[in-house]
Design an enzyme around this catalytic site. Structure first.
Site, short mmCIF file in Angstrom:
data_model
loop_
_atom_site.label_atom_id
_atom_site.label_comp_id
_atom_site.label_asym_id
_atom_site.label_seq_id
_atom_site.Cartn_x
_atom_site.Cartn_y
_atom_site.Cartn_z
N ASP A 12 0.36 3.34 4.11
CA ASP A 12 -0.62 4.16 3.47
C ASP A 12 -2.00 4.30 4.24
O ASP A 12 -2.25 5.67 4.26
CB ASP A 12 -1.47 2.92 2.19
CG ASP A 12 -1.76 1.98 2.92
OD1 ASP A 12 -1.46 1.46 4.08
OD2 ASP A 12 -2.23 0.90 2.11
N ASP A 16 -5.57 1.97 10.48
CA ASP A 16 -6.96 1.77 10.69
C ASP A 16 -7.06 1.22 11.96
O ASP A 16 -7.13 1.84 13.04
CB ASP A 16 -6.86 0.52 9.51
CG ASP A 16 -8.68 0.01 9.82
OD1 ASP A 16 -9.38 0.79 10.12
OD2 ASP A 16 -9.03 -1.06 9.27
N LYS A 48 -7.71 6.55 9.52
CA LYS A 48 -9.43 6.28 9.72
C LYS A 48 -9.71 6.59 11.09
O LYS A 48 -9.32 6.12 12.05
CB LYS A 48 -9.55 4.88 9.34
CG LYS A 48 -10.71 4.87 8.47
CD LYS A 48 -11.14 3.24 8.08
CE LYS A 48 -10.61 2.88 6.86
NZ LYS A 48 -11.03 1.41 6.45
N PHE A 105 -14.26 2.29 3.33
CA PHE A 105 -13.05 1.51 2.89
C PHE A 105 -12.86 2.13 1.36
O PHE A 105 -13.59 2.50 0.55
CB PHE A 105 -13.65 0.00 2.34
CG PHE A 105 -12.55 -0.75 2.06
CD1 PHE A 105 -11.75 -1.41 2.81
CD2 PHE A 105 -12.36 -0.68 0.59
CE1 PHE A 105 -10.67 -2.23 2.39
CE2 PHE A 105 -11.04 -1.55 0.16
CZ PHE A 105 -10.49 -2.36 1.12
N VAL A 106 -11.57 2.55 1.53
CA VAL A 106 -11.04 3.56 0.36
C VAL A 106 -10.12 2.64 -0.54
O VAL A 106 -9.23 1.94 0.10
CB VAL A 106 -10.41 4.80 0.93
CG1 VAL A 106 -11.48 5.83 1.71
CG2 VAL A 106 -9.59 4.52 1.99
N ASP A 161 -5.72 -0.82 -2.37
CA ASP A 161 -6.40 -1.78 -3.12
C ASP A 161 -7.64 -2.24 -2.39
O ASP A 161 -7.87 -2.16 -1.41
CB ASP A 161 -5.46 -2.91 -3.38
CG ASP A 161 -5.38 -3.80 -2.36
OD1 ASP A 161 -4.94 -3.44 -1.07
OD2 ASP A 161 -5.46 -5.08 -2.35
N GLY A 180 0.73 -1.25 0.10
CA GLY A 180 0.04 0.06 0.05
C GLY A 180 0.75 1.47 0.14
O GLY A 180 0.45 2.54 -0.49
P1 5GP Z 1 -4.36 -1.91 10.71
O1 5GP Z 1 -3.35 -2.71 11.20
O2 5GP Z 1 -3.89 -0.49 10.91
O3 5GP Z 1 -5.63 -2.23 10.93
O4 5GP Z 1 -4.35 -1.98 9.21
C1 5GP Z 1 -3.80 -1.30 8.17
C2 5GP Z 1 -3.77 -1.97 6.78
O5 5GP Z 1 -5.12 -2.60 6.12
C3 5GP Z 1 -3.42 -0.91 5.71
O6 5GP Z 1 -1.79 -0.81 5.67
C4 5GP Z 1 -4.04 -1.60 4.58
O7 5GP Z 1 -3.57 -2.33 3.81
C5 5GP Z 1 -5.20 -2.13 5.12
N1 5GP Z 1 -6.63 -1.02 5.42
C6 5GP Z 1 -7.18 -0.64 6.39
N2 5GP Z 1 -8.18 0.02 5.93
C7 5GP Z 1 -8.27 0.14 4.69
C8 5GP Z 1 -9.05 0.69 3.44
O8 5GP Z 1 -10.23 1.37 3.77
N3 5GP Z 1 -8.76 0.39 2.32
C9 5GP Z 1 -7.84 -0.36 2.02
N4 5GP Z 1 -7.70 -0.61 0.75
N5 5GP Z 1 -7.06 -0.99 2.76
C10 5GP Z 1 -7.25 -0.97 4.06
MG MG Z 2 -0.93 -2.11 4.44
#
Ligand code: 5GP
Ligand code: MG
Length: 174
Positions: free
Chosen positions: A94, A97, A125, A146-147, A153, A38
């Site tokens: 990227d 979340d 987010k 979800f973006v 992706d 990402g």
């Molecule tokens: P975290 O460990 O912070 O929950 O996850 C982060 C990863 O989840 C990001 O690097 C990304 O790969 C994926 N992710 C989280 N939210 C989104 C979203 O809205 N869109 C996309 N395409 N990937 C997301």
């Molecule tokens: Mg990622």
């Protein structure tokens, strides 16, 4: 698909982040570590605005989930990294979340002897974070949707879009 952040706004903000990073780094070398896949576009645009001695390295993190925003099993691959002892690291991803991915990667980079680890994310987010973790540089805060685009992706598609868009998908979220 609804455009959330147009390309020109992203470009403007990336320049601002690069300026801030360069100011704070004061000419000291920086070790950029991108989280694949990402980070790809954000990292490429960011480093070209950074007037600093720097190296680029990449790690892989994936928690498969498609458009379902429930994190799956996290898989980290950091075996491509060189020795980090004494390095000032900037971790680039990227989106933040739940925060699980970045907090784990940061812990691991510190464990490997980095002198400092700062974190830059293009997106954060809102209302999703599960761990106490504060990135040093944030491009944009976005609502819980979800973006895709600009590196992000859905099932490996849409990464090339020059803007960030909200994906409406079959499960009805986003
Ligand atoms: P975290 O460990 O912070 O929950 O996850 C982060 C990863 O989840 C990001 O690097 C990304 O790969 C994926 N992710 C989280 N939210 C989104 C979203 O809205 N869109 C996309 N395409 N990937 C997301
Ligand atoms: Mg990622």
């Amino acid at each position: 698909m609804q455009i959330l952040i147009p390309a020109d706004q992203i470009a403007h903000r990336v320049r601002e982040l690069a300026d801030q990073i360069a100011r704070e780094q004061q000419g000291r070398p920086i070790f950029i570590i991108g989280v694949l896949t990402g980070c790809l576009i954000f990292l490429a645009d960011l480093v070209r605005q950074l007037d600093l001695p720097l190296q680029i390295h990449l790690v892989q993190a994936s928690s498969y989930r498609g458009a379902v925003t429930v994190p799956g099993q996290l898989q980290l691959r950091l075996d491509t990294l060189p020795d980090l002892t004494g390095r000032e690291v900037l971790l680039v991803d990227d989106i933040l979340d739940t925060g699980q991915t970045l907090s784990k990667v940061v812990d691991e980079l510190r464990r490997r002897g980095a002198a400092s680890v700062r974190v830059a994310v293009l997106l954060r987010k809102e209302g999703r974070q599960q761990v106490v973790f504060e990135p040093d540089y944030i491009g944009f805060c976005i609502p819980d949707a979800f973006v895709v685009g600009y590196g992000l992706d859905y099932n490996d598609e849409y990464r090339h879009l020059p803007y960030i868009a909200v994906l409406s998908h079959p499960s009805g979220r986003g």
